[in-house]
Design an enzyme around this catalytic site. Structure first.
Site, PDB file in Angstrom:
ATOM      1  CE  LYS A   1      -1.813   1.622   4.039  1.00 53.68           C
ATOM      2  NZ  LYS A   1      -1.485   3.026   4.249  1.00 53.68           N
ATOM      3  CG  ASN A   2       2.450   2.735   3.577  1.00 53.49           C
ATOM      4  OD1 ASN A   2       1.264   2.996   3.384  1.00 53.49           O
ATOM      5  ND2 ASN A   2       2.987   2.638   4.783  1.00 53.49           N
TER       6      ASN A   2
ATOM      7  CB  CYS B   1      -4.374  11.338  11.937  1.00 48.25           C
ATOM      8  SG  CYS B   1      -4.103   9.605  11.684  1.00 48.25           S
TER       9      CYS B   1
ATOM     10  NE  ARG C   1       0.390   9.833  10.552  1.00 48.90           N
ATOM     11  CZ  ARG C   1      -0.052   8.773   9.906  1.00 48.90           C
ATOM     12  NH1 ARG C   1      -1.249   8.303  10.147  1.00 48.90           N
ATOM     13  NH2 ARG C   1       0.699   8.178   9.004  1.00 48.90           N
ATOM     14  N   PRO C   2       1.551  16.409  11.487  1.00 47.21           N
ATOM     15  CG  PRO C   2       3.079  17.873  12.460  1.00 47.21           C
ATOM     16  CD  PRO C   2       2.449  16.530  12.632  1.00 47.21           C
ATOM     17  CB  VAL C   3       1.847  18.241   5.930  1.00 48.33           C
ATOM     18  CG1 VAL C   3       1.079  16.938   5.946  1.00 48.33           C
ATOM     19  CG2 VAL C   3       0.882  19.430   5.927  1.00 48.33           C
TER      20      VAL C   3
ATOM     21  CD  GLN D   1      10.054  19.250   9.016  1.00 49.08           C
ATOM     22  OE1 GLN D   1      11.124  19.389   8.429  1.00 49.08           O
ATOM     23  NE2 GLN D   1       9.675  20.048  10.004  1.00 49.08           N
TER      24      GLN D   1
ATOM     25  CG  ASP E   1       3.036   1.308   9.466  1.00 46.96           C
ATOM     26  OD1 ASP E   1       2.627   2.116  10.315  1.00 46.96           O
ATOM     27  OD2 ASP E   1       3.153   1.596   8.256  1.00 46.96           O
TER      28      ASP E   1
ATOM     29  CB  ILE F   1       7.168   6.557  14.709  1.00 54.70           C
ATOM     30  CG1 ILE F   1       8.403   5.654  14.581  1.00 54.70           C
ATOM     31  CG2 ILE F   1       6.928   7.374  13.435  1.00 54.70           C
ATOM     32  CD1 ILE F   1       9.692   6.348  14.223  1.00 54.70           C
TER      33      ILE F   1
ATOM     34  NE  ARG G   1      -7.169   4.215   5.605  1.00 58.93           N
ATOM     35  CZ  ARG G   1      -6.285   4.899   6.322  1.00 58.93           C
ATOM     36  NH1 ARG G   1      -6.486   5.090   7.601  1.00 58.93           N
ATOM     37  NH2 ARG G   1      -5.207   5.397   5.764  1.00 58.93           N
TER      38      ARG G   1
HETATM   39  C1  UD1 Z   1       4.234   6.866   6.630  1.00 49.14           C
HETATM   40  C2  UD1 Z   1       3.404   5.647   6.350  1.00 49.14           C
HETATM   41  C3  UD1 Z   1       2.814   5.103   7.642  1.00 49.14           C
HETATM   42  C4  UD1 Z   1       3.909   4.869   8.675  1.00 49.14           C
HETATM   43  C5  UD1 Z   1       4.770   6.127   8.833  1.00 49.14           C
HETATM   44  C6  UD1 Z   1       5.986   5.887   9.723  1.00 49.14           C
HETATM   45  C7  UD1 Z   1       2.588   6.018   4.092  1.00 49.14           C
HETATM   46  C8  UD1 Z   1       1.431   6.352   3.211  1.00 49.14           C
HETATM   47  N1  UD1 Z   1       2.342   6.005   5.421  1.00 49.14           N
HETATM   48  O1  UD1 Z   1       3.358   7.862   7.166  1.00 49.14           O
HETATM   49  O2  UD1 Z   1       2.150   3.871   7.352  1.00 49.14           O
HETATM   50  O3  UD1 Z   1       3.334   4.564   9.923  1.00 49.14           O
HETATM   51  O4  UD1 Z   1       5.258   6.554   7.550  1.00 49.14           O
HETATM   52  O5  UD1 Z   1       6.758   4.844   9.234  1.00 49.14           O
HETATM   53  O6  UD1 Z   1       3.668   5.740   3.625  1.00 49.14           O
HETATM   54  N2  UD1 Z   1       6.089  14.679  10.983  1.00 49.14           N
HETATM   55  C9  UD1 Z   1       6.051  16.029  11.256  1.00 49.14           C
HETATM   56  N3  UD1 Z   1       5.957  16.914  10.202  1.00 49.14           N
HETATM   57  C10 UD1 Z   1       5.881  16.515   8.903  1.00 49.14           C
HETATM   58  C11 UD1 Z   1       5.925  15.123   8.627  1.00 49.14           C
HETATM   59  C12 UD1 Z   1       6.023  14.239   9.698  1.00 49.14           C
HETATM   60  O7  UD1 Z   1       6.098  16.439  12.414  1.00 49.14           O
HETATM   61  O8  UD1 Z   1       5.797  17.371   8.007  1.00 49.14           O
HETATM   62  C13 UD1 Z   1       6.210  13.691  12.099  1.00 49.14           C
HETATM   63  C14 UD1 Z   1       4.956  12.840  12.273  1.00 49.14           C
HETATM   64  O9  UD1 Z   1       3.999  13.471  13.066  1.00 49.14           O
HETATM   65  C15 UD1 Z   1       5.528  11.577  12.887  1.00 49.14           C
HETATM   66  C16 UD1 Z   1       6.922  11.458  12.252  1.00 49.14           C
HETATM   67  O10 UD1 Z   1       7.217  12.759  11.761  1.00 49.14           O
HETATM   68  O11 UD1 Z   1       5.667  11.724  14.278  1.00 49.14           O
HETATM   69  C17 UD1 Z   1       7.010  10.455  11.109  1.00 49.14           C
HETATM   70  O12 UD1 Z   1       5.938  10.665  10.213  1.00 49.14           O
HETATM   71  P1  UD1 Z   1       6.009  10.311   8.656  1.00 49.14           P
HETATM   72  O13 UD1 Z   1       7.194   9.472   8.366  1.00 49.14           O
HETATM   73  O14 UD1 Z   1       5.847  11.583   7.890  1.00 49.14           O
HETATM   74  O15 UD1 Z   1       4.693   9.445   8.491  1.00 49.14           O
HETATM   75  P2  UD1 Z   1       3.809   9.394   7.204  1.00 49.14           P
HETATM   76  O16 UD1 Z   1       4.672   9.664   6.017  1.00 49.14           O
HETATM   77  O17 UD1 Z   1       2.567  10.186   7.399  1.00 49.14           O
END
Ligand code: UD1
Length: 421
Positions: free
Chosen positions: A22-23, A117, A122-124, A126, A305, A327, A397
């Site tokens: 999936k990922n 979530c 899980r912010p974006v 970055q 995961d 994480i 999912r």
């Molecule tokens: C991806 C996977 C998910 C997995 C996760 C960690 C997909 C679609 N999903 O999720 O199954 O559990 O990796 O291996 O591939 N963070 C921030 N700011 C950001 C981005 C991340 O603070 O802009 C933090 C998150 O809150 C979290 C950590 O960084 O604590 C890691 O998150 P991230 O690796 O980004 O997870 P996803 O990519 O959402």
């Protein structure tokens, strides 16, 4: 809402084919936005999140044609909308993965901010910080990330933490940027390698994927390509946990054991006998599991995961296991439900202490997120009596026909579909 009804106690024996990851498939589908030519994919799993991504791409004008054997053809020659609406993004955070491709090919994107979530904030930030470093002008308007850039420019970007989809988004943005982009502190997950391999087949110039420094030399345009999606290491690991809990022997076909080092090590520590070839894994278990603690880490560490599934195995183990979730801050929601089946688990912040018991007892439990649901299924397969797992839309999912696959190796598990009068 569908439920799963499980009567526990059957040992698992037989063969299962592992689905595509999936990922890996989600970012790969979004990568189709980067070219006007067709992308031909194999081994795309039939999952709710894939359906959501196809709906998202369709409303942008991407045409897709699905074969019945995991093949999928995508064409983004006639993109008419550069927007990802809230209705779709709210059900799947990975929708943010359209931001990088849209911005780099069309110079503009409007993507709804993902909502809260269940497994943490899980912010974006970055993703946004990286795109700004490449020259994008980004504002947040009415709940949308609105991004504009005439042409993105290569930049040196170091994310504050290792982020999987962040690395993927920035990599997809950089392939059509002007000049060289360097991503430092990049995620190293096998799914990132799979995406980079597809992008390179499309004409991108990416090096260093699989390491923590990825170098991307931008090109003017990308072309069509074909690609087979890598096997799902988490699905494979979940089935191995199931046989660890029930006993028996399963052979996993079309697997990618080379991507599963930390998972396989941990399950061997728990007492499973595991043998691997290039694309198969045989796992067997003939005794009670041994308690095995772990800390979740970015790849190549132990994946978050798999935390819930290996915790389910530990509830039945001989001894006490200490588990640390590094994480996500709120990823222990399965603990309360496992407790309803008799599991003894104490939580203190990010740490869970699991004291194994000889047998769980079946109960009605509620799935709260994708991997939590899988842990409840594992517990139900091993428990004494009947277990009903409610709200399995979470499971759908990310697991393709899970109950059929488990039934084929001897599990007593049925889907109960609520009939609407
Ligand atoms: C991806 C996977 C998910 C997995 C996760 C960690 C997909 C679609 N999903 O999720 O199954 O559990 O990796 O291996 O591939 N963070 C921030 N700011 C950001 C981005 C991340 O603070 O802009 C933090 C998150 O809150 C979290 C950590 O960084 O604590 C890691 O998150 P991230 O690796 O980004 O997870 P996803 O990519 O959402």
């Amino acid at each position: 809402m569908d439920k799963l009804q499980i009567t526990g106690g059957n040992r698992l024996n037989g063969e299962i084919s592992v689905s595509g990851a999936k990922n890996a498939a989600l970012p790969i589908l979004c990568a189709s936005l980067l070219t006007a030519d067709s992308i031909a994919l194999e081994n795309v799993p039939d999952l709710k999140d894939i359906g959501t991504t196809l709906r998202l791409l369709a409303q942008m004008g991407v045409q897709s044609e699905r074969g019945n054997d995991g093949t999928l053809q995508l064409n983004a020659a006639n993109v008419s909308s550069l927007e990802a609406p809230y209705e779709l993004v709210k059900t799947m955070r990975a929708s943010i993965l359209v931001l990088g491709p849209l911005l780099s090919r069309f110079g503009e994107a409007r993507v709804s901010l993902p909502g809260g979530c269940a497994i943490g904030q899980r912010p974006v930030d970055q993703h946004i910080k990286g795109l700004e470093a490449m020259g994008a002008d980004i504002t947040i308007e009415h709940g949308f990330v609105v991004a504009k850039a005439k042409r993105l420019k290569g930049a040196s970007i170091r994310t504050d933490m290792v982020t999987v989809t962040g690395t993927e988004n920035l990599m997809m943005a950089a392939v059509l940027a002007e000049g060289r982009t360097t991503l430092e502190n990049a995620a190293r997950e096998p799914e990132i390698i799979d995406l980079a391999e597809l992008l390179n087949k499309m004409g991108a110039r990416i090096q260093g994927h699989g390491g923590d420094r990825i170098v991307i030399d931008g090109v003017d345009r990308l072309h069509g390509a074909s690609h087979r999606v890598v096997a799902d290491r988490i699905e494979a690991g979940t089935f191995l946990c199931a046989v660890g809990a029930t006993g028996g022997e399963i052979m996993l076909r079309q697997a990618a054991p080379a991507t599963m080092g930390a998972i396989i090590d941990k399950l061997q520590e728990a007492g499973l006998t595991i043998e691997c070839g290039e694309d198969w894994i045989r796992g067997s278990m003939n005794k009670r599991p041994k308690a095995t603690g772990f800390r979740t880490r970015e790849y190549p560490g132990f994946p978050t995961d798999m935390q819930a599934q290996v915790m389910a195995l530990n509830t039945l183990a001989d001894g006490t296991a200490v588990i640390v979730e590094n994480i996500f801050e709120n990823r222990y929601m399965h603990v309360q439900e496992l407790g309803r089946m008799g599991a003894q688990i104490d939580i203190d912040g990010h740490t869970a202490v699991v004291t194994g018991i000889p047998q769980l007892s079946g109960a009605t439990v509620m799935a709260t997120d994708l991997r939590a649901s899988a842990s409840l299924v594992i517990a139900g397969l091993a428990a004494y009596g009947d277990t009903v797992v409610e709200r399995i839309y979470h499971l759908d999912r990310g697991y393709e026909r899970m109950e059929e696959k488990l039934r084929s190796v001897g599990a007593n598990i049925q889907r109960i579909t609520r009939k609407i009068a």
